[in-house]
Design an enzyme around this catalytic site. Structure first.
Site, mmCIF file in Angstrom:
data_model
loop_
_atom_site.group_PDB
_atom_site.id
_atom_site.type_symbol
_atom_site.label_atom_id
_atom_site.label_comp_id
_atom_site.label_asym_id
_atom_site.label_seq_id
_atom_site.Cartn_x
_atom_site.Cartn_y
_atom_site.Cartn_z
ATOM 1 C CG ASP A 678 45.369 37.793 40.247
ATOM 2 O OD1 ASP A 678 46.095 37.018 40.897
ATOM 3 O OD2 ASP A 678 44.123 37.689 40.173
ATOM 4 C CE LYS A 682 42.748 34.806 39.025
ATOM 5 N NZ LYS A 682 41.707 35.798 39.266
#
Ligand code: ADP
Ligand code: ASP
Ligand code: MG
Length: 815
Positions: A678, A682
Site C-alpha cells: 500500500d 502511494k
C-alpha cells in the site's frame, strides 16, 4: 373586446371545462369576449392516428373512434343537466357517425389525402366547441356559437393553409357588427377555403385562430389560456428550474416559439403585432399566476438572454463542392428547390468562402429534400463540381433568444464553452445580424443536458448541478453520503453547487434515480435495489447522459478501477480513493490522464495518498508553477503508523493489527498494508504526479513480515501467522527500544530511486513524534531546498477519507 383562447388541456374534461366556464363568465362581466377553444386534449392526435390506421386498412380505427366518442359523451353527461342532455347527446352521435363514415371511406379506399385528413382533424374542435357552447348556455344566456369555417378563409394548402386576410377580416367584421351577444364561442384550428372546403391552420393552430379574430376586430387583449404559467425560460417539461418570463417582446416571443416553445403557435404573433395588441399567456389551472405579457416592448429583467428553446427531429443537409465558390445563384437554386417541395427551412448557415451551405429541416422532410437537391444539381454532381448532399438526421436545434443580447459581449462564447465543457458536440451554428438569436445544432441525445446546462449558465446564477454515480458504500462510502446529506444546503446556497446522487451500488445491489436518490433513506432503498451489475451500471451512466456526471469509486476493487476508461471516454469525471489504477502499469496511468484531458473529464484521486490531506493537490500546484520535486520522504501509512505507535509490551502485534482493522485504518485485506504494498503504491503515485515515470516493481520493498505471514491466503490464517511469529515482531520492538528510536514505515524517493521499509527513527527526526494514525510528507524541491515543504495530519480513517473524496467532487464543481 377581448379574445380568449383555451388549449387542449384546459378543455380536457368536464372538470377543466368548468374552470374555463368560470373564467369566461367572470371576464364577461367587464368585456365582450370571443372565446376560441381547442379540441379536447389528445383528440387531434387520436383523429390523426385513426385516419392513418383506416388508410392502411387497419380496422382498429374503430376502437379509436369509440374512445373519442366516449370522451365527449362523458363530458356532456357531466356538464349538461340530465333534462337537457338528450338533444346534445344525439347531436354528438350524429357528428361521430359522420366521422366514422369518412374513416370507413379511407379504409375502403386504403387512402388518405391531405384534404380528407383536414376534414377528419376538424372534428376535434367541432365537437369540443359545440359541447362547451352548450355548457356555457346553461348558465349564461348572452352567448352565441359561431363556426370559424364561416369566417376564416384560406387557400387550399391542406394541413397548413394560408389565411386570406382580406376576405377573412371582412367576414369577421361583418359578422361582429351584426352580433349582439356578450360572448361568442368558436372552434380554433379549423377554417375553410374560399370554395368552402375544410382546411386547418396547422397543428397547434387554435392560438392563431384567436389572433386572427383579435387582429381583425382590434381587440384590446389576446389571452392564451394554457396549462403552464406562461412562456418559460425553457421548456418546463425538460428544464425543471425554468421560470415563467414576466414580460417579453413580440420579436422575442416569435423567435422562441419559432424555435420550439410550443406554448405559442409561431404565426400567432403576426396578426396582433400589426395592431399592437398585447398577448397574455395565462394558466387555466392557476388563474391568479401572473403569466407572460407579450407586447412591443420587452421589460428587461436584467438578463441578456430571455429564453432558451429547442426543436427536435432536425436533419442537417450540407451542399458543398468547389463548384459553389464564387458562383452566384447556387443558394438561390437550393432554396427554390426546397420551396417547390414545400419544405420549411428552419436553419441556414453558410461559410464565407461559399464553399458549403448548410440547412436545417425537419426529419420528415429529409428524403424529399435530398432527392430534390441531388436532382436539381445533377449536372454539377456528375461533373464533380458539387458533391451529392450530405444528410445527417436526428439532430436538434437549440437557440438562445433575447432582444438585449446584442448589447452584451461574449454570450456566444459562454454558450459554446458551456456546451463544450459538457462534451456536447456542436454540428452547426447560426447567429442573425440582429443578434436576437444564437442557435446551434447538436445531437438529439444531448438535448436535455444542453438545455439544462445552458439554463444553469444563463438563468440560475451559474448554479451547477453535479450528478454522482457512487460505487462502494462501505465505511468510507457511508460517511461520504452522510457528508453530502449534511452539506447539500450549504453548497447550494454558498457555492452554487447542486449535488445529487443518481446511483449507488455495493457489491450486491444497486439503485438509480434520475431525480436524485433520497439520501435519508438510501440504506433501505439499496437493500431493495436491483442486483449489482457493473456493465449495466456503466451503460446507465452513459444513457442518462446527465450534465456534470461524476463516477465516484469508493471501493478497493481492481475490476472497478478498470472501468474508469469507459467513463472518461463518455466525458464522465472520475473521483476515486481506489489506488489500483494510478499505481498500475505506467502506460495505464498515463492513458487515463490523457483521456481525462482529451474528454475534458476530471480524473481526481487526492485520497490515494494521505486520505483527506491535500498532498496530491500540492504536488500538482508545485509542478504547475514550475518547481521540481527532487526528494520525498514520507510516512504514508496511517495504519502502519497506528500499529507501530500502539505496539508495546502490553499489546501484542496481532491485537494491534486487529484493532487497526476494527477502527477502519487498514485495507479490507490487512496484508496489503503490512506487506508495504500500500505504501509502495502511494509513493509511486506521488512520484508519477511529480513528473517521473516509474513502475511499482522498481520500488525497493524490504518487508518486515516473515515469509510465512506473506504466504497466507486469507485474513484468518494471516492473523494466526502473526501470533505464530510474535517473537519476530517483539525482536524488532526490542531493537528499537535499545536504539532509543521509534519504528516508522518510511517511503523515500531520491535521485530517481524509491524504497519503502521499516526504519528506526531517532529522537531528533521530524518523524519521531508522529502520533496515532498520522501521515507526514516532506517535499524537497528546487524552491524548498533546506527546509522541506511539510504536510502532516491524520492520514487514515473513514471520515477524513470521505472528506477528501468530497473535496475532489467540489473541485469539479468549481471548475
Ligand atoms: P395548449 O394545448 O394549451 O395549446 P400546448 O401543449 O400547445 O398547450 O403548449 C403548452 C406546452 O408547451 C406546455 O405544457 C409545455 O410543455 C410546452 N412548452 C415548450 N416550451 C415552452 C416554454 N418555453 N414555455 C412554456 N411552455 C413550453
Ligand atoms: N387541436 C389542434 C392540435 O392539437 C389545434 C390546437 O390545439 O391548437 O393541433
Ligand atoms: Mg398550443
Amino acid at each position: 373586446m377581448k379574445v380568449l383562447k383555451f388549449g387542449g388541456t384546459s378543455v380536457a374534461n368536464s372538470q377543466n371545462i368548468k374552470l374555463v366556464l368560470d373564467i369566461v363568465q367572470n371576464q364577461a362581466k367587464q368585456d365582450q369576449l370571443i372565446v376560441v377553444v381547442s379540441a379536447l386534449s389528445k383528440v387531434t392526435d387520436l383523429l390523426q392516428l385513426a385516419s392513418q390506421k383506416a388508410a392502411s386498412t387497419d380496422e382498429s380505427y374503430k376502437e379509436i373512434v369509440a374512445e373519442i366518442e366516449q370522451k365527449h359523451l362523458n363530458a356532456v353527461k357531466e356538464l349538461i343537466p340530465v333534462s337537457e342532455q338528450s338533444s346534445v347527446l344525439s347531436h354528438i352521435k350524429r357528428i361521430i357517425n359522420h366521422l366514422e363514415t369518412l374513416l370507413d371511406g379511407c379504409f375502403l379506399l386504403g387512402e388518405l389525402s391531405n384534404r380528407t385528413s383536414d376534414t377528419i382533424l376538424s372534428f376535434g374542435e367541432l365537437l369540443s366547441s359545440y359541447i362547451i357552447a352548450e355548457a356555457l348556455k346553461q348558465n349564461y344566456k348572452n352567448s352565441t356559437y359561431k363556426d370559424s369555417r364561416e369566417l376564416i378563409k384560406t387557400d387550399n394548402n391542406f394541413g397548413k393553409a394560408t389565411v386570406n386576410f382580406k376576405v377573412t377580416n371582412e367576414l369577421i367584421n361583418n359578422f361582429y357588427a351584426a352580433n349582439e351577444s356578450q360572448v361568442i364561442l368558436m372552434p380554433g384550428f379549423i377554417a375553410s377555403s374560399v370554395d368552402g372546403i375544410n382546411t386547418t391552420l396547422g397543428r397547434g393552430g387554435s392560438d392563431y385562430t384567436a389572433a386572427i379574430m383579435a387582429g381583425a376586430l382590434d381587440a384590446t387583449d389576446l389571452e392564451i389560456w394554457t396549462d403552464v404559467n406562461g412562456m418559460y425560460t425553457a421548456n418546463p417539461k425538460i428544464v425543471k428550474q425554468a421560470q415563467p418570463i414576466a414580460s417579453i417582446s413580440y420579436q422575442e416571443a416569435m423567435e422562441l416559439s419559432h424555435f420550439g416553445a410550443k406554448v405559442l403557435f409561431p404565426p400567432t404573433i403576426q396578426p396582433v403585432l400589426r395592431k399592437n395588441i398585447p398577448i397574455h399567456i395565462k394558466n387555466t389551472f392557476e388563474p391568479q399566476a401572473e403569466g407572460t405579457y407579450i407586447s412591443a416592448q420587452s421589460i428587461s429583467n436584467g438578463q441578456p438572454v430571455k429564453g432558451i428553446s429547442h426543436i427536435e427531429n432536425i436533419t442537417l443537409i450540407t451542399l458543398e463542392g468547389p463548384g459553389m465558390i464564387g458562383v452566384t445563384g447556387s443558394s438561390k437554386r437550393l432554396f427554390e428547390v426546397l420551396s417547390q417541395e414545400k419544405i420549411n427551412v428552419i436553419f441556414i448557415t453558410q461559410a464565407s468562402s461559399e464553399h458549403s451551405i448548410c440547412i436545417g429541416i425537419l426529419n420528415e422532410d429529409a428524403e424529399a429534400a435530398e432527392d430534390a437537391i441531388n436532382k436539381a444539381f445533377e449536372i454539377e454532381i456528375l461533373q464533380h463540381k458539387i458533391d451529392p448532399c450530405i444528410v445527417e438526421k436526428n439532430l436538434c436545434i437549440i437557440a438562445l433568444v433575447g432582444e438585449n443580447m446584442k448589447n452584451h459581449q461574449g454570450l456566444s462564447g459562454k454558450m459554446f464553452s458551456t456546451l463544450g465543457k459538457n462534451n456536447v458536440n456542436i454540428r452547426a451554428i447560426a447567429q442573425g445580424a440582429s443578434e436576437r438569436n444564437i442557435s446551434a445544432v447538436i445531437n438529439q441525445r444531448d438535448v436535455k443536458k444542453a438545455l439544462n446546462t445552458l439554463h444553469e449558465r444563463f438563468f440560475e446564477d451559474n448554479t451547477k448541478q453535479l450528478n454522482l454515480f457512487v460505487m462502494g458504500v462501505g465505511n468510507v462510502g457511508e460517511k461520504f453520503i452522510d457528508q453530502i446529506n449534511q452539506q447539500k444546503k450549504f453548497l447550494k446556497e454558498n457555492l452554487k453547487i447542486n449535488l445529487r446522487v443518481i446511483a449507488l451500488s455495493n457489491s450486491r445491489k444497486m439503485i438509480f434515480d434520475e431525480e436524485g436518490i433520497d439520501l435519508k433513506a438510501w440504506h433501505s432503498a439499496i437493500e431493495n435495489g436491483e442486483p449489482a451489475d457493473q456493465e449495466l451500471f456503466i451503460k446507465r451512466v452513459k444513457d442518462q447522459n446527465l450534465r456534470n456526471s461524476i463516477f465516484v469509486d469508493i471501493t478497493a476493487n481492481e475490476g472497478v478501477s478498470k472501468t474508469y476508461e469507459h467513463f472518461l471516454r463518455q466525458s464522465v469525471a472520475v473521483v476515486t480513493c481506489n489506488k489500483i489504477a494510478c499505481s498500475s502499469a505506467f502506460d495505464n496511468y498515463k492513458n487515463l490522464k490523457n483521456l481525462s484531458r482529451r474528454y475534458n473529464a476530471p480524473f481526481l484521486f487526492e485520497t490515494n495518498v494521505g486520505a483527506g490531506l491535500p498532498i496530491i493537490d500540492t504536488v500538482k500546484n508545485l509542478v504547475a508553477s514550475g518547481d521540481k520535486i527532487n526528494k520525498i520522504q514520507a510516512v504514508l501509512s496511517g495504519s502502519l503508523n497506528f500499529i507501530f505507535n500502539n505496539f508495546d509490551k502490553n499489546n501484542s502485534f496481532e491485537t494491534v493489527v486487529k484493532e487497526a482493522g476494527v477502527q477502519g485504518f487498514t485495507e479490507p485485506d490487512p496484508k496489503i498494508d503490512l506487506s508495504g504494498i500500500d505504501v509502495a503504491r502511494k509513493i509511486l503515485i506521488l512520484i508519477r504526479e511529480s513528473g517521473y515515470e516509474m513502475e511499482i516493481e522498481s520500488i525497493e520493498n524490504e518487508s518486515f513480515l516473515p515469509a510465512a505471514c506473506m504466504e497466507t491466503v486469507n485474513n484468518q490464517d494471516f492473523f494466526k501467522s502473526l501470533v505464530d511469529h510474535a517473537a519476530h515482531f517483539e525482536g524488532i520492538l526490542a531493537e528499537a527500544n535499545e536504539k532509543e528510536s521509534r519504528l516508522k514505515f518510511v517511503a523515500q524517493f531520491e535521485d530517481g530511486k524509491a524504497s519503502v521499509g521499516l526504519q528506526f527513527i531517532p529522537k531528533d527526526h521530524p518523524f519521531y513524534n508522529l502520533e496515532g494514525k498520522d501521515n507526514i510528507v516532506l517535499f524537497y524541491t528546487d524552491r524548498y531546498v533546506d527546509q522541506p515543504l511539510l504536510i502532516k495530519g491524520a492520514g487514515a480513517g473513514a471520515a477524513v477519507t470521505a472528506s477528501g473524496i468530497f473535496a475532489d467532487v467540489i473541485r469539479i464543481g468549481n471548475v
